[in-house]
Design a protein around this motif. Structure first.
Motif, PDB file in Angstrom:
ATOM      1  N   GLN A  66      41.265 -13.111  -7.353  1.00  0.00           N
ATOM      2  CA  GLN A  66      41.910 -11.782  -6.948  1.00  0.00           C
ATOM      3  C   GLN A  66      42.982 -11.475  -7.477  1.00  0.00           C
ATOM      4  N   TYR A  67      43.547 -11.084  -8.000  1.00  0.00           N
ATOM      5  CA  TYR A  67      44.592 -10.288  -9.164  1.00  0.00           C
ATOM      6  C   TYR A  67      45.724 -10.138  -9.084  1.00  0.00           C
ATOM      7  N   ASP A  68      45.868  -9.369  -7.737  1.00  0.00           N
ATOM      8  CA  ASP A  68      47.550  -8.863  -7.341  1.00  0.00           C
ATOM      9  C   ASP A  68      47.056  -8.911  -6.056  1.00  0.00           C
ATOM     10  N   SER A  69      48.245  -9.898  -5.353  1.00  0.00           N
ATOM     11  CA  SER A  69      48.683 -10.586  -4.209  1.00  0.00           C
ATOM     12  C   SER A  69      48.699  -8.735  -3.768  1.00  0.00           C
ATOM     13  N   ALA A  82      47.950 -16.073  -2.496  1.00  0.00           N
ATOM     14  CA  ALA A  82      47.583 -14.610  -2.491  1.00  0.00           C
ATOM     15  C   ALA A  82      46.170 -13.690  -3.729  1.00  0.00           C
ATOM     16  N   GLU A  83      46.707 -15.106  -5.339  1.00  0.00           N
ATOM     17  CA  GLU A  83      46.400 -14.888  -6.044  1.00  0.00           C
ATOM     18  C   GLU A  83      45.719 -16.193  -6.340  1.00  0.00           C
ATOM     19  N   TRP A  84      44.003 -15.540  -6.552  1.00  0.00           N
ATOM     20  CA  TRP A  84      43.589 -16.842  -7.605  1.00  0.00           C
ATOM     21  C   TRP A  84      42.547 -16.668  -7.893  1.00  0.00           C
ATOM     22  N   ASN A 144      55.195 -18.630 -11.084  1.00  0.00           N
ATOM     23  CA  ASN A 144      55.040 -17.090 -11.460  1.00  0.00           C
ATOM     24  C   ASN A 144      53.467 -16.743 -11.293  1.00  0.00           C
ATOM     25  N   TYR A 145      52.878 -15.083 -11.292  1.00  0.00           N
ATOM     26  CA  TYR A 145      51.607 -15.304 -11.111  1.00  0.00           C
ATOM     27  C   TYR A 145      51.026 -15.592 -12.658  1.00  0.00           C
ATOM     28  N   VAL A 146      49.787 -15.337 -12.135  1.00  0.00           N
ATOM     29  CA  VAL A 146      49.515 -15.999 -14.192  1.00  0.00           C
ATOM     30  C   VAL A 146      47.916 -14.646 -14.168  1.00  0.00           C
ATOM     31  N   TRP A 147      47.461 -14.080 -12.995  1.00  0.00           N
ATOM     32  CA  TRP A 147      46.321 -12.982 -12.680  1.00  0.00           C
ATOM     33  C   TRP A 147      47.508 -12.026 -13.699  1.00  0.00           C
ATOM     34  N   ASN A 148      47.653 -11.014 -14.472  1.00  0.00           N
ATOM     35  CA  ASN A 148      48.513  -9.486 -14.879  1.00  0.00           C
ATOM     36  C   ASN A 148      47.426  -8.533 -14.314  1.00  0.00           C
ATOM     37  N   ASN A 149      48.007  -7.719 -12.838  1.00  0.00           N
ATOM     38  CA  ASN A 149      47.699  -7.099 -12.170  1.00  0.00           C
ATOM     39  C   ASN A 149      47.329  -5.915 -13.220  1.00  0.00           C
ATOM     40  N   ASN A 150      47.586  -5.363 -14.614  1.00  0.00           N
ATOM     41  CA  ASN A 150      46.883  -4.109 -15.053  1.00  0.00           C
ATOM     42  C   ASN A 150      45.740  -5.063 -15.917  1.00  0.00           C
TER      43      ASN A 150
HETATM   44 CA   LIG Z   1      48.728 -10.185 -10.569  1.00  0.00          CA
END
Ligand SMILES: [Ca+2]
Length: 180
Positions: A66-69, A82-84, A144-150
């Motif tokens: 789940q890359y986009d919280s 909520a990013e995992w 910080n976020y890890v999984w890029n939304n793009n």
């Molecule tokens: Ca993300």
């Protein structure tokens, strides 16, 4: 007498020649094909020897990211968690993930501690944000976020840095999670 001896010795030589000629011919099949027995000796003999050289496929896989919280990326704990990324164990035995790593394309690395993943489809979920590990949930403790939304790539590696599985994705409208 001389003639007879000559004939005898000549036939002995002839027999010897036959014996010498026959020796390699009869020894030949006992070489590579001998143990295989009747019918397809060389294939039957090779197959069991090649098995131990084939490494068994890993039973651990990245199952989803789940890359986009949901909601705005405000870097709150709730949003970060909520990013995992989720890992599944398709083997029969539980596995201790100690020393296993998850890495993103930017080179951020999370190293698992003493975390067991059950067999038969057991899962462990790695949340990006801070928190206490409990049950099947562990925290990266990143601010910080890890999984890029793009788009990004997750790589799961074993304790000796051997890549076991990877999961890449691209941005897609309306989607926040990808199944791997
Ligand atoms: Ca993300």
């Amino acid at each position: 007498m001389r003639r007879i001896v000559g004939i005898v010795s000549a036939s002995l030589i002839a027999l010897g020649a036959v014996a010498i000629g026959a020796a390699p011919a009869s020894a030949g099949p006992h070489g590579p094909g001998g143990p295989g027995g009747p019918g397809g000796p060389s294939h039957g003999g090779n197959r069991p020897h090649s098995r131990p050289h084939t490494p068994p496929p890993s039973q651990l896989q990245i199952s989803a990211i789940q890359y986009d919280s949901p909601g705005r990326d405000d870097r709150s704990n709730a949003s970060l968690n909520a990013e995992w990324v989720s890992i599944v164990n398709n083997g029969q035995r539980p596995v201790n993930l100690r020393g296993y790593t998850i890495e993103d394309q930017a080179g951020r690395v999370y190293t698992f501690g003493n975390t067991w993943i059950d067999g038969d489809g057991g899962r462990v979920r790695l949340l990006t944000g801070p928190g206490r590990n409990s049950g099947n949930t562990v925290h990266w403790n990143s601010r910080n976020y890890v999984w890029n939304n793009n788009g990004d790539v997750a790589v799961l590696s074993g304790p000796r840095s051997r890549a076991i599985d990877s999961c890449g994705y691209r941005q897609q409208n309306g989607r926040i999670r990808v199944a791997c």
